[in-house]
Design a protein around this motif. Structure first.
Motif, mmCIF file in Angstrom:
data_model
loop_
_atom_site.group_PDB
_atom_site.id
_atom_site.type_symbol
_atom_site.label_atom_id
_atom_site.label_comp_id
_atom_site.label_asym_id
_atom_site.label_seq_id
_atom_site.Cartn_x
_atom_site.Cartn_y
_atom_site.Cartn_z
ATOM 1 N N ALA A 113 -26.491 10.380 11.747
ATOM 2 C CA ALA A 113 -25.512 10.498 10.669
ATOM 3 C C ALA A 113 -25.340 11.949 10.236
ATOM 4 C CB ALA A 113 -25.941 9.658 9.470
ATOM 5 N N HIS A 158 -24.187 6.497 7.392
ATOM 6 C CA HIS A 158 -23.188 7.293 8.103
ATOM 7 C C HIS A 158 -21.967 7.578 7.233
ATOM 8 C CE1 HIS A 158 -24.584 6.178 12.468
ATOM 9 N NE2 HIS A 158 -25.589 6.437 11.664
ATOM 10 N N TYR A 159 -21.713 6.709 6.260
ATOM 11 C CA TYR A 159 -20.512 6.831 5.422
ATOM 12 C C TYR A 159 -20.862 7.124 3.964
ATOM 13 C CZ TYR A 159 -19.112 4.332 9.605
ATOM 14 O OH TYR A 159 -18.944 3.955 10.919
ATOM 15 N N GLN A 188 -26.787 10.293 0.824
ATOM 16 C CA GLN A 188 -27.547 9.165 1.360
ATOM 17 C C GLN A 188 -28.588 8.684 0.358
ATOM 18 O OE1 GLN A 188 -28.971 9.342 5.425
ATOM 19 N NE2 GLN A 188 -27.567 10.992 5.938
#
Length: 264
Positions: free
Chosen positions: A101, A66-67, A108
């Motif tokens: 996400a 997600h980050y 990713q």
């Protein structure tokens, strides 16, 4: 009954108001080890603080998918440096997720491969988050394992049989959360029922994914007993047997964590 919560987020704000009571409830039901999971390397200090404050808590370091776009400059060397700390016992969570996400795919993927390098170098388990990306995840794991093996823990396993088979072929552990109790997850219960006993872990992912009968409420580590009870029913055995086996598996997966004096 002795248990280990292989994946929770003890630093999350949702647990802060009554944190000491939450931990007391968890210990009262037999949880003797907790792994609190990193989701941002730049916020690793808050995760590590929880581990350093409690003898029975350990942690990981990593960037959640997600980050991923917030930490594209985090290198394998950065992860390895954090992993030298005695309380850091895993790399991640990291992975692939385009359902929940919004981070770009290339970010990713770049982070996943960097984390794999760190796991391979440190021999600490790679804690993987994989949501609706079974084929892509299996391909990456096969490719990277061909370049050199690394330990794998598939956190909150929600994939299908093909990904489960790939994970087993690579010696991975599959960890099951409260999702196993969700009404619509029959396919997941079938996978959990048939897995080799020495490949199964249990977790809460607290404060998320509370099991039945606590759906849509805040989750906490004490609810791990409901995951264990579900596994016992599926596999036709006792909760005590599931607890003993998954706790043994926990120490095999997270080799850096000192073992308990006894497991029963």
């Amino acid at each position: 009954m002795i248990l280990a919560d292989s994946h929770c987020h003890l630093d999350f704000d949702e647990l802060a108001p009554d944190f000491d009571t939450v931990m007391a409830r968890a210990r009262a039901v037999g949880i003797r080890r907790f792994v609190t999971i990193g989701v941002r390397v730049r916020q690793h200090a808050r995760v590590l603080a929880k581990a350093e404050a409690h003898d029975d808590v350990f942690c990981t370091v990593g960037t959640h998918p997600h980050y991923a776009d917030e930490e594209t400059d985090i290198s394998a060397d950065d992860l390895i440096a954090h992993a030298h700390h005695p309380k850091v016992v895993g790399i991640g969570e990291v992975g692939l997720d385009t359902f929940l996400a919004n981070a770009p795919w290339d970010a990713q993927m770049r982070n996943l491969r960097a984390h794999i390098v760190a796991a391979r170098e440190t021999r600490l388990p790679l804690v993987i988050h994989s949501v609706r990306q079974d084929e892509a995840m299996a391909q990456v794991l096969r490719e990277e394992s061909a370049s050199g093996a690394f330990p794998i823990v598939m956190h909150c396993f929600s994939g299908g049989p093909a990904l489960a088979r790939t994970c087993l072929d690579l010696g991975a552990y599959l960890s099951f959360s409260g999702m196993l109790t969700f009404p619509e997850r029959d396919y997941l219960r079938e996978i959990a029922r048939d897995l080799p006993a020495d490949r199964i872990l249990v977790e809460t992912d607290a404060p998320s994914l509370a099991p039945v009968p606590y759906l849509d409420q805040r989750n906490e580590p004490a609810y791990l007993t409901h995951v264990v009870a579900c596994l016992a029913r599926l596999r036709g055995t006792s909760a005590e047997t599931i607890a003993e086996q998954t706790t043994r598996n926990f120490f095999a997966a997270f080799e850096k964590i000192p073992p308990l004096e006894q497991l029963s």
